[in-house]
Design a protein around this motif. Structure first.
Motif, PDB file in Angstrom:
ATOM      1  N   ILE A  50       9.775 -32.414   8.846  1.00 38.88           N
ATOM      2  CA  ILE A  50      10.279 -31.042   8.691  1.00 38.88           C
ATOM      3  C   ILE A  50      10.840 -30.827   7.286  1.00 38.88           C
ATOM      4  CG2 ILE A  50      11.993 -29.363   9.479  1.00 38.88           C
ATOM      5  CD1 ILE A  50      11.764 -30.524  12.269  1.00 38.88           C
ATOM      6  N   SER A  51      11.604 -31.808   6.786  1.00 36.95           N
ATOM      7  CA  SER A  51      12.197 -31.670   5.448  1.00 36.95           C
ATOM      8  C   SER A  51      11.122 -31.542   4.376  1.00 36.95           C
ATOM      9  CB  SER A  51      13.100 -32.870   5.149  1.00 36.95           C
ATOM     10  OG  SER A  51      14.173 -32.933   6.063  1.00 36.95           O
TER      11      SER A  51
ATOM     12  N   ASP B 285      21.614 -31.336  25.555  1.00 36.61           N
ATOM     13  CA  ASP B 285      20.448 -31.346  24.675  1.00 36.61           C
ATOM     14  C   ASP B 285      19.593 -30.094  24.884  1.00 36.61           C
ATOM     15  OD1 ASP B 285      21.132 -33.679  23.473  1.00 36.61           O
ATOM     16  OD2 ASP B 285      19.785 -34.949  24.642  1.00 36.61           O
ATOM     17  N   THR B 286      19.439 -29.700  26.156  1.00 36.98           N
ATOM     18  CA  THR B 286      18.655 -28.504  26.476  1.00 36.98           C
ATOM     19  C   THR B 286      19.339 -27.255  25.930  1.00 36.98           C
ATOM     20  OG1 THR B 286      17.848 -29.573  28.500  1.00 36.98           O
ATOM     21  CG2 THR B 286      17.518 -27.204  28.327  1.00 36.98           C
ATOM     22  N   PHE B 287      20.687 -27.253  25.956  1.00 38.80           N
ATOM     23  CA  PHE B 287      21.433 -26.130  25.395  1.00 38.80           C
ATOM     24  C   PHE B 287      21.202 -26.026  23.881  1.00 38.80           C
ATOM     25  CE2 PHE B 287      25.171 -24.339  23.321  1.00 38.80           C
ATOM     26  CZ  PHE B 287      25.278 -23.114  23.977  1.00 38.80           C
ATOM     27  N   ILE B 288      21.181 -27.170  23.212  1.00 36.41           N
ATOM     28  CA  ILE B 288      20.933 -27.180  21.767  1.00 36.41           C
ATOM     29  C   ILE B 288      19.500 -26.714  21.483  1.00 36.41           C
ATOM     30  CG2 ILE B 288      20.783 -28.643  19.713  1.00 36.41           C
ATOM     31  CD1 ILE B 288      23.011 -30.365  20.959  1.00 36.41           C
ATOM     32  N   CYS B 289      18.572 -27.095  22.361  1.00 34.22           N
ATOM     33  CA  CYS B 289      17.185 -26.644  22.231  1.00 34.22           C
ATOM     34  C   CYS B 289      17.122 -25.122  22.360  1.00 34.22           C
ATOM     35  CB  CYS B 289      16.323 -27.310  23.307  1.00 34.22           C
ATOM     36  SG  CYS B 289      14.565 -26.922  23.172  1.00 34.22           S
ATOM     37  N   LEU B 290      17.973 -24.568  23.218  1.00 35.45           N
ATOM     38  CA  LEU B 290      18.053 -23.121  23.379  1.00 35.45           C
ATOM     39  C   LEU B 290      18.508 -22.465  22.076  1.00 35.45           C
ATOM     40  CD1 LEU B 290      17.872 -20.698  25.345  1.00 35.45           C
ATOM     41  CD2 LEU B 290      20.256 -21.158  25.969  1.00 35.45           C
ATOM     42  N   TYR B 291      19.500 -23.070  21.427  1.00 33.49           N
ATOM     43  CA  TYR B 291      19.986 -22.569  20.135  1.00 33.49           C
ATOM     44  C   TYR B 291      18.863 -22.607  19.099  1.00 33.49           C
ATOM     45  CZ  TYR B 291      21.525 -23.646  15.383  1.00 33.49           C
ATOM     46  OH  TYR B 291      21.615 -23.721  14.016  1.00 33.49           O
ATOM     47  N   GLN B 292      18.112 -23.701  19.083  1.00 35.10           N
ATOM     48  CA  GLN B 292      17.014 -23.834  18.126  1.00 35.10           C
ATOM     49  C   GLN B 292      15.941 -22.785  18.376  1.00 35.10           C
ATOM     50  OE1 GLN B 292      15.922 -27.852  18.890  1.00 35.10           O
ATOM     51  NE2 GLN B 292      17.358 -28.708  17.417  1.00 35.10           N
TER      52      GLN B 292
ATOM     53  N   ALA C 209      13.285 -23.742  10.055  1.00 38.64           N
ATOM     54  CA  ALA C 209      12.854 -25.110  10.377  1.00 38.64           C
ATOM     55  C   ALA C 209      13.905 -26.121   9.926  1.00 38.64           C
ATOM     56  CB  ALA C 209      11.514 -25.415   9.712  1.00 38.64           C
ATOM     57  N   LEU C 210      14.459 -25.906   8.731  1.00 40.25           N
ATOM     58  CA  LEU C 210      15.468 -26.835   8.203  1.00 40.25           C
ATOM     59  C   LEU C 210      16.735 -26.861   9.050  1.00 40.25           C
ATOM     60  CD1 LEU C 210      15.121 -26.224   4.356  1.00 40.25           C
ATOM     61  CD2 LEU C 210      14.605 -28.346   5.589  1.00 40.25           C
ATOM     62  N   LEU C 211      17.005 -25.785   9.793  1.00 38.13           N
ATOM     63  CA  LEU C 211      18.178 -25.752  10.664  1.00 38.13           C
ATOM     64  C   LEU C 211      18.068 -26.793  11.789  1.00 38.13           C
ATOM     65  CD1 LEU C 211      18.808 -21.901  11.042  1.00 38.13           C
ATOM     66  CD2 LEU C 211      20.154 -23.545   9.709  1.00 38.13           C
ATOM     67  N   ILE C 212      16.847 -27.221  12.083  1.00 35.94           N
ATOM     68  CA  ILE C 212      16.621 -28.221  13.127  1.00 35.94           C
ATOM     69  C   ILE C 212      17.019 -29.619  12.642  1.00 35.94           C
ATOM     70  CG2 ILE C 212      14.841 -29.333  14.570  1.00 35.94           C
ATOM     71  CD1 ILE C 212      13.290 -26.704  14.495  1.00 35.94           C
ATOM     72  N   VAL C 213      16.912 -29.852  11.318  1.00 34.94           N
ATOM     73  CA  VAL C 213      17.093 -31.195  10.758  1.00 34.94           C
ATOM     74  C   VAL C 213      18.469 -31.810  11.033  1.00 34.94           C
ATOM     75  CG1 VAL C 213      17.118 -32.573   8.635  1.00 34.94           C
ATOM     76  CG2 VAL C 213      15.300 -30.895   9.018  1.00 34.94           C
ATOM     77  N   PRO C 214      19.588 -31.085  10.794  1.00 38.39           N
ATOM     78  CA  PRO C 214      20.894 -31.707  11.056  1.00 38.39           C
ATOM     79  C   PRO C 214      21.057 -32.167  12.493  1.00 38.39           C
ATOM     80  CG  PRO C 214      21.162 -29.711   9.774  1.00 38.39           C
ATOM     81  CD  PRO C 214      19.735 -29.742  10.212  1.00 38.39           C
ATOM     82  N   TYR C 215      20.594 -31.357  13.429  1.00 39.49           N
ATOM     83  CA  TYR C 215      20.668 -31.750  14.843  1.00 39.49           C
ATOM     84  C   TYR C 215      19.811 -32.982  15.111  1.00 39.49           C
ATOM     85  CZ  TYR C 215      18.890 -31.936  19.594  1.00 39.49           C
ATOM     86  OH  TYR C 215      18.460 -32.374  20.818  1.00 39.49           O
ATOM     87  N   ALA C 216      18.576 -32.966  14.603  1.00 37.40           N
ATOM     88  CA  ALA C 216      17.668 -34.093  14.830  1.00 37.40           C
ATOM     89  C   ALA C 216      18.236 -35.381  14.240  1.00 37.40           C
ATOM     90  CB  ALA C 216      16.288 -33.793  14.237  1.00 37.40           C
TER      91      ALA C 216
END
Length: 210
Positions: A97-98, A153-160, A184-191
Motif C-alpha cells: 500500500i505504501s 477488528d471488524t469495527f476497525i474494518c468498518l472505519y476503513q 489507502a495510506l490511512l489503512i497503513v497505521p492500523y495494518a
C-alpha cells in the motif's frame, strides 16, 4: 431456556463460517473493482480484508477445536502459527500500500469511478455492524477475549470502509485526485499496529510452547 456453552460454541463457529464466506466475496469483488479502476484504496482494502479472512477462519478453527475437545497445547500451537502468518501478511500489506500510494501521489495518478467498488463498500457498511453485534454477543457469553478482539477488528474494518468510500466519492464529486491514495495510506497505521501486535503475541506464545 439458557443455552449451554456447547450450543453457544456451535453458533459462534457458524458465525465465523459466514464471516469467512462474506469476507472472501468482499476480497474478490473489491480486488476486481480496485484493479479495474486503478484504485489504491480499494486494492488496499481488499488486501486488508484478506487478513480478516485469515483471522476469522483461524478463530473458527479454534472454536471447532474446543468443540472437539483438543488439549490446550494444540490450541496454543494453532494460535502461534496463525499469528505469525497474520503478522507477515500485515507487513506485506503495509509495504504494498505504501509503495503503490506514494507512487501514485508522485505521478499524480487518479482512480476511475467504480460502481462495483461503491456497491461492495455499501454492502460492507450494512454487514459489518451485524457481525460486530453477534461477535460481541458470543464473546461475552463465552467469555472469549479472542471473539471480542475479533469484534474490535471488524469495527476497525468498518472505519476503513468509511475512509475508502469517502476517498472514492471525493475523487468523483470534487475531482480530488489525491484522495484515493491518501485514503489507502490511512489503512497503513492500523495494518502496522495489528501486524506488530500479532508478532508480539506469537513471541509470547513461543515462551509457553515447547
Amino acid at each position: 431456556m439458557e443455552k449451554t456453552r456447547k450450543e453457544n460454541l456451535k453458533e459462534a463457529r457458524t458465525l465465523q463460517i459466514w464471516n469467512v464466506i462474506y469476507d472472501v466475496i468482499e476480497v474478490v469483488v473489491s480486488l476486481i473493482a480496485g484493479i479495474t479502476a486503478n484504485s489504491s484504496a480499494l486494492i488496499g482494502w481488499a488486501l486488508d480484508s484478506t487478513i480478516e479472512v485469515i483471522s476469522a477462519a483461524t478463530l473458527g478453527w479454534r472454536l471447532h477445536g474446543e468443540l472437539k475437545g483438543i488439549d490446550e497445547e494444540k490450541v496454543k500451537r494453532r494460535k502461534k502459527i496463525t499469528l505469525n502468518v497474520i503478522a507477515a501478511s500485515f507487513t506485506l500489506v503495509c509495504i504494498f500500500i505504501s509503495y503503490d500510494s506514494i507512487t501514485k501521489l508522485i505521478n499524480k495518478e487518479t482512480s476511475s469511478w467504480s460502481t462495483l467498488g461503491i456497491v461492495i463498500l455499501l454492502v460492507s457498511l450494512v454487514v459489518n455492524p451485524i457481525l460486530i453485534y453477534y461477535k460481541r454477543k458470543y464473546g461475552n457469553k463465552l467469555e472469549s477475549p479472542a471473539l471480542l478482539a475479533d469484534a474490535k477488528d471488524t469495527f476497525i474494518c468498518l472505519y476503513q470502509t468509511v475512509a475508502v468510500l469517502t476517498g472514492l466519492l471525493l475523487v468523483r464529486w470534487l475531482g480530488w485526485w489525491w484522495a484515493d491514495p491518501v485514503a489507502a495510506l490511512l489503512i497503513v497505521p492500523y495494518a502496522a499496529k495489528e501486524g506488530w501486535e500479532a508478532f508480539s503475541k506469537a513471541k509470547d506464545i513461543n515462551h509457553d510452547v515447547k
